[in-house]
Design an enzyme around this catalytic site. Structure first.
Site, PDB file in Angstrom:
ATOM      1  N   LYS A 112       0.832  -1.209   0.000  1.00 38.16           N
ATOM      2  CA  LYS A 112       0.000   0.000   0.000  1.00 38.16           C
ATOM      3  C   LYS A 112       0.868   1.262   0.000  1.00 38.16           C
ATOM      4  CE  LYS A 112      -4.427  -0.901  -0.011  1.00 38.16           C
ATOM      5  NZ  LYS A 112      -5.253  -0.395  -1.108  1.00 38.16           N
ATOM      6  N   LYS A 192      -7.147 -10.954 -11.575  1.00 36.24           N
ATOM      7  CA  LYS A 192      -8.235 -11.323 -10.687  1.00 36.24           C
ATOM      8  C   LYS A 192      -9.448 -10.437 -10.982  1.00 36.24           C
ATOM      9  CE  LYS A 192      -8.985 -11.482  -5.714  1.00 36.24           C
ATOM     10  NZ  LYS A 192      -8.388 -11.472  -4.386  1.00 36.24           N
ATOM     11  N   LYS A 195     -13.639  -4.931  -9.428  1.00 36.81           N
ATOM     12  CA  LYS A 195     -14.396  -3.780  -9.886  1.00 36.81           C
ATOM     13  C   LYS A 195     -13.453  -2.683 -10.398  1.00 36.81           C
ATOM     14  CE  LYS A 195     -17.857  -0.587  -8.134  1.00 36.81           C
ATOM     15  NZ  LYS A 195     -18.976  -0.438  -7.205  1.00 36.81           N
TER      16      LYS A 195
END
Ligand code: TRP
Ligand code: SF4
Length: 322
Positions: A112, A192, A195
């Protein structure tokens, strides 16, 4: 005694078939033998601030999908993380027994931090501590998650052990229940299903939209012409057939290899299979009102809150805060 299950997911709005096959299906099944608590973790979602304006919409759409998919608010507790604010208190208390070094080593933190270098916030570092607080506030012993969460659960157990050592046995060590499912790839056939990559099929999509999106999916590039034989094992359409048309799977593989079926027809068949499988879900979803969703979430927060207050009282007692 049957165990207590806790799992959380960030509010990403309408769920897709990857979410269903990978997690929701399993959540539904676990209700048969466990007391389950399922949480929409809105506070966790704040680590990257892009879409806060969509927060409330995303929470409701996700809860709608969960309900239509079979999460049963009579048997399980469904709630929104921030509606039980005790989790933030417990997060602070647990942070006092969590060495910073443990947190800086977590692979998801490093990733992150690399992905949002301009926003390496304090919450990002504490993310797994908040996740631990989620789980142990309800003294859950079983946590169904995907592989990407293994390091967070390992850390949760370390925090629990340390807390229990320092203050006495309060929390059970939460065990990971790895959701074993084949990785569901998206319509690009490479990543994968997600959205954010826009390679997904929403559970709540209309049959027309479902078909339209499937028609745009990547297939085996070796099949440039209708007469070219294909390799079903490298084609994600084929993989999706194994979920939605299991009976016809072998036939499709054979027809692909011998070029007896074209990709267009193969995809149409898949769209039909998906639409057939999702029809009952879509009907149930259309019948659920937003008022009902709100009622379920309020009731869930009430029931979760009872457990949360009890645990927090015990924790504060052990930490000499009472
Ligand atoms: N970190 C999890 C994820 O990104 C979401 C989550 C938050 C969670 N709290 C949890 C999962 C507690 C399991 C248990 O998917
Ligand atoms: Fe994929 Fe079906 Fe085309 Fe074969 S026929 S490449 S399985 S879409």
């Amino acid at each position: 005694m049957k165990g207590r299950v806790f799992s959380g997911a960030r509010p990403t709005g309408r769920q897709h078939i990857g979410n269903y096959l990978g997690a929701i299906q399993n959540y539904v099944k676990l209700q048969e033998e466990h007391e389950c608590i399922y949480c929409i973790v809105d506070i966790h979602a704040l680590i990257s601030m892009e879409d806060v304006t969509q927060m409330q919409g995303n929470i409701r759409e996700m809860a709608l999908d969960w309900l239509a998919a079979g999460l049963d608010p009579q048997r399980s507790i469904l709630f929104v993380q921030s509606h039980v604010p005790q989790v933030m208190e417990l997060h602070t208390l647990l942070s006092m027994v969590t060495p910073l070094g443990w947190l800086l080593r977590v692979p998801t933190f490093k990733e992150k931090a690399r992905m949002q270098p301009d926003n390496v916030n304090y919450g990002l570092v504490g993310y797994p501590v908040l996740q631990t607080a989620d789980i142990v506030l309800y003294k859950a012993d079983t946590v169904p998650v995907g592989e990407d969460q293994l390091s967070h659960l390992e850390l949760a157990r370390e925090i629990v052990r340390r807390f229990n050592n320092l203050f006495g046995p309060v929390f059970p060590e939460p065990q990971t229940k790895l959701t074993t499912y084949p990785l569901v790839l998206g319509l690009d056939g490479m990543s994968k299903m997600s959205k954010s990559l826009n390679n997904h099929i929403e559970l709540a999509a209309t049959p027309e939209e479902t078909e339209r999106r499937i028609m745009s999916a990547f297939t085996d590039p070796a099949r440039r012409y209708r007469s070219d034989p294909g390799h079903p094992d490298v084609c994600n359409i084929y993989t999706l057939h194994s979920f939605y048309n299991p009976d016809q799977r072998d036939l499709i593989a054979e027809q692909c290899r011998s070029a007896a079926i074209g990709c267009v027809d193969c995809k149409k068949l898949l769209a039909k299979g998906i639409n057939r499988a999702l029809e009952p879900f879509r009907e149930r979803r259309a019948a659920i009102t937003i008022d009902y969703v709100e009622e379920v979430l309020a009731d869930g927060a009430g029931r979760a809150g009872v457990i949360a207050k009890e645990t927090l009282r015990e924790v504060k007692g052990k930490m000499c805060l009472l």
